[in-house]
Design an enzyme around this catalytic site. Structure first.
Site, mmCIF file in Angstrom:
data_model
loop_
_atom_site.group_PDB
_atom_site.id
_atom_site.type_symbol
_atom_site.label_atom_id
_atom_site.label_comp_id
_atom_site.label_asym_id
_atom_site.label_seq_id
_atom_site.Cartn_x
_atom_site.Cartn_y
_atom_site.Cartn_z
ATOM 1 N N GLU A 1 -7.253 3.446 3.264
ATOM 2 C CA GLU A 1 -7.144 4.290 4.452
ATOM 3 C C GLU A 1 -8.501 4.441 5.136
ATOM 4 O O GLU A 1 -8.585 4.385 6.368
ATOM 5 C CB GLU A 1 -6.560 5.657 4.070
ATOM 6 C CG GLU A 1 -5.084 5.627 3.738
ATOM 7 C CD GLU A 1 -4.728 4.979 2.399
ATOM 8 O OE1 GLU A 1 -3.526 4.715 2.171
ATOM 9 O OE2 GLU A 1 -5.630 4.728 1.565
ATOM 10 N N CYS B 1 0.852 -1.178 0.000
ATOM 11 C CA CYS B 1 0.000 0.000 0.000
ATOM 12 C C CYS B 1 0.899 1.242 0.000
ATOM 13 O O CYS B 1 1.873 1.310 0.749
ATOM 14 C CB CYS B 1 -0.885 -0.029 1.251
ATOM 15 S SG CYS B 1 -2.314 1.021 1.165
ATOM 16 N N HIS B 2 0.580 2.214 -0.837
ATOM 17 C CA HIS B 2 1.389 3.422 -0.941
ATOM 18 C C HIS B 2 1.236 4.319 0.288
ATOM 19 O O HIS B 2 0.143 4.426 0.843
ATOM 20 C CB HIS B 2 0.986 4.227 -2.182
ATOM 21 C CG HIS B 2 1.360 3.564 -3.461
ATOM 22 N ND1 HIS B 2 0.551 2.642 -4.061
ATOM 23 C CD2 HIS B 2 2.463 3.673 -4.229
ATOM 24 C CE1 HIS B 2 1.120 2.207 -5.171
ATOM 25 N NE2 HIS B 2 2.291 2.816 -5.294
ATOM 26 N N ASP C 1 -11.940 -2.952 22.338
ATOM 27 C CA ASP C 1 -10.910 -3.021 23.375
ATOM 28 C C ASP C 1 -11.333 -2.296 24.648
ATOM 29 O O ASP C 1 -11.137 -2.799 25.751
ATOM 30 C CB ASP C 1 -9.598 -2.430 22.856
ATOM 31 C CG ASP C 1 -8.501 -2.512 23.887
ATOM 32 O OD1 ASP C 1 -8.242 -3.621 24.395
ATOM 33 O OD2 ASP C 1 -7.897 -1.463 24.198
#
Length: 156
Positions: free
Chosen positions: A113, A75-76, A127
């Site tokens: 993203e 991934c860039h 969490d």
């Protein structure tokens, strides 16, 4: 169909986007977490022992979107111009939906993203709430829209 992440020998490669024009790009992704009534109430009332669940998840989602290239192979690394995380609560279903909107001006899109931002936000909710409800379920994680680039616009 031609796979762009492999060379002629079948080796994994990062796609060369050097010849592409910079364009404005935007992507929106969403995902939902379902939880127990007790857990949902604590999140909404701000009484979860670990603190402000949605505020923390918002920051985590933004950070996750910014770190996508470190998490997803090939991934860039992108210069993001905006990352926004928003939440929509549904009391009857005891669900919280996270939305991640990501923008950039560049040679490649921001879909990964946006998807990473949503997932990290949901994982953070999990969490922070797992002491109250370990049975929370994350679902319906998907790309909603994307604009810009050679492949054009997309809407789900």
């Amino acid at each position: 169909m031609e796979f762009t992440h492999f060379d002629e020998n079948g080796n994994a490669v990062m796609v060369d986007v050097g010849g592409k024009k910079d364009t404005d790009r935007e992507a929106v992704a969403r995902g939902t977490i379902r939880m127990s009534r007790e857990c949902y109430q604590k999140v909404m009332e701000g009484t979860m022992a670990k603190g402000d669940v949605l505020g923390t998840a918002r920051i985590a989602g933004i950070m996750g979107a910014k770190k996508t290239s470190e998490l997803i192979p090939l991934c860039h690394l992108l210069q993001l111009t905006s990352v926004k995380i928003e939440f929509q609560a549904e009391e009857e279903r005891r669900e919280i939906t996270a939305f991640c909107r990501v923008k950039t001006t560049g040679k490649t899109g921001v879909e990964m993203e946006a998807l990473t931002g949503v997932q990290v936000a949901l994982l953070t909710i999990y969490d922070m709430c797992k002491a109250v409800d370990k049975r929370m379920e994350m679902h319906d994680i998907h790309l909603c829209t994307k604009t810009g680039g050679k492949s054009g616009d997309f809407s789900f």
